[in-house]
Write an enzyme that holds these catalytic residues in place. Sequence first.
Site, PDB file in Angstrom:
ATOM      1  CB  SER A  64      -0.900   0.033   1.244  1.00  0.00           C
ATOM      2  OG  SER A  64      -1.667  -1.135   1.335  1.00  0.00           O
TER       3      SER A  64
HETATM    4  N1  SAH Z   1      -0.384  -5.190   4.100  1.00  0.00           N
HETATM    5  C1  SAH Z   1       0.289  -5.521   2.866  1.00  0.00           C
HETATM    6  C2  SAH Z   1      -0.587  -5.252   1.664  1.00  0.00           C
HETATM    7  C3  SAH Z   1      -1.070  -6.514   1.188  1.00  0.00           C
HETATM    8  S1  SAH Z   1      -2.051  -6.575  -0.263  1.00  0.00           S
HETATM    9  C4  SAH Z   1       1.617  -4.856   2.731  1.00  0.00           C
HETATM   10  O1  SAH Z   1       1.915  -3.931   3.516  1.00  0.00           O
HETATM   11  O2  SAH Z   1       2.385  -5.246   1.872  1.00  0.00           O
HETATM   12  C5  SAH Z   1      -3.307  -7.679   0.334  1.00  0.00           C
HETATM   13  C6  SAH Z   1      -2.854  -9.054   0.732  1.00  0.00           C
HETATM   14  O3  SAH Z   1      -4.004  -9.767   1.174  1.00  0.00           O
HETATM   15  C7  SAH Z   1      -2.243  -9.883  -0.400  1.00  0.00           C
HETATM   16  O4  SAH Z   1      -0.985 -10.341   0.002  1.00  0.00           O
HETATM   17  C8  SAH Z   1      -3.233 -11.042  -0.573  1.00  0.00           C
HETATM   18  O5  SAH Z   1      -2.612 -12.258  -0.940  1.00  0.00           O
HETATM   19  C9  SAH Z   1      -3.845 -11.116   0.821  1.00  0.00           C
HETATM   20  N2  SAH Z   1      -5.154 -11.791   0.877  1.00  0.00           N
HETATM   21  C10 SAH Z   1      -6.138 -11.785  -0.035  1.00  0.00           C
HETATM   22  N3  SAH Z   1      -7.189 -12.518   0.392  1.00  0.00           N
HETATM   23  C11 SAH Z   1      -6.854 -13.002   1.619  1.00  0.00           C
HETATM   24  C12 SAH Z   1      -7.525 -13.819   2.567  1.00  0.00           C
HETATM   25  N4  SAH Z   1      -8.758 -14.314   2.357  1.00  0.00           N
HETATM   26  N5  SAH Z   1      -6.888 -14.104   3.715  1.00  0.00           N
HETATM   27  C13 SAH Z   1      -5.645 -13.629   3.962  1.00  0.00           C
HETATM   28  N6  SAH Z   1      -4.958 -12.830   3.105  1.00  0.00           N
HETATM   29  C14 SAH Z   1      -5.557 -12.526   1.936  1.00  0.00           C
END
Ligand code: SAH
Length: 211
Positions: A64
């Site tokens: 993000s």
């Molecule tokens: N907080 C992260 C941003 C991640 S983007 C950072 O600072 O880099 C969102 C993430 O959510 C992705 O890695 C994706 O794989 C994960 N995601 C999507 N659906 C999910 C679920 N049902 N349970 C856990 N993680 C999930």
Amino acid sequence: MNDPRYEGMRERMVESQLRSRDIRDERVLRAMGKVPRHLFVPEDMRRHAYNDEPLSIGEGQTISQPYIVAYMTQALELQPHHSVLEIGTGSGYQTAVLAELVDSVCTVEILPGLTSRARKALDDLQYKNIRFRIGDGALGWDKFAPYDGIMVTAAPGKIPGALQAQLRESGRMIIPVGVAFQDLVMVTHGRHRFNRKTLIPVRFVPLVRSS
Ligand code: SAH
């Protein structure tokens, strides 16, 4: 690792992207000024790590925008003794910011490859207060509930009941909600009911469903 070029970029990020907007919580500003964001992106992307934008970093994953990380973190009003649940470990960058601010962080990610990369980056930085889990974040992580704060960084169509149920009374959850368009929603656990407040429009990757 403490390359002075990156330190300079990080200081400028804090001043021009966070402090000059509406990030006022000094603890959040300090954490964002400390965590080496460039170590959470692939090597060829490092020079962009402190830009005022989200970055795609493979496997359909994004890290993000710094402002959104700070905004969501500030909104949780975290205190040092708090415990936090994060859904969507991704790169582990947001996890690190949270780990700077609270006693313990539990983080759940659905893609095992991302968990192992994030775990390596966070271990290298010597964080000791993070627990990792691979699984469907919509179910939360009951074992360590209730949490003072829940931060969700992937967007469901509607707020998963299991997450709300794992919020401590007086706790706060911040979550992007919606399909094509999303809003950040703040859920607070009041004495007799949950309150919801819509904050700002955002774009997150969808919360993938395991079933
Ligand atoms: N907080 C992260 C941003 C991640 S983007 C950072 O600072 O880099 C969102 C993430 O959510 C992705 O890695 C994706 O794989 C994960 N995601 C999507 N659906 C999910 C679920 N049902 N349970 C856990 N993680 C999930």
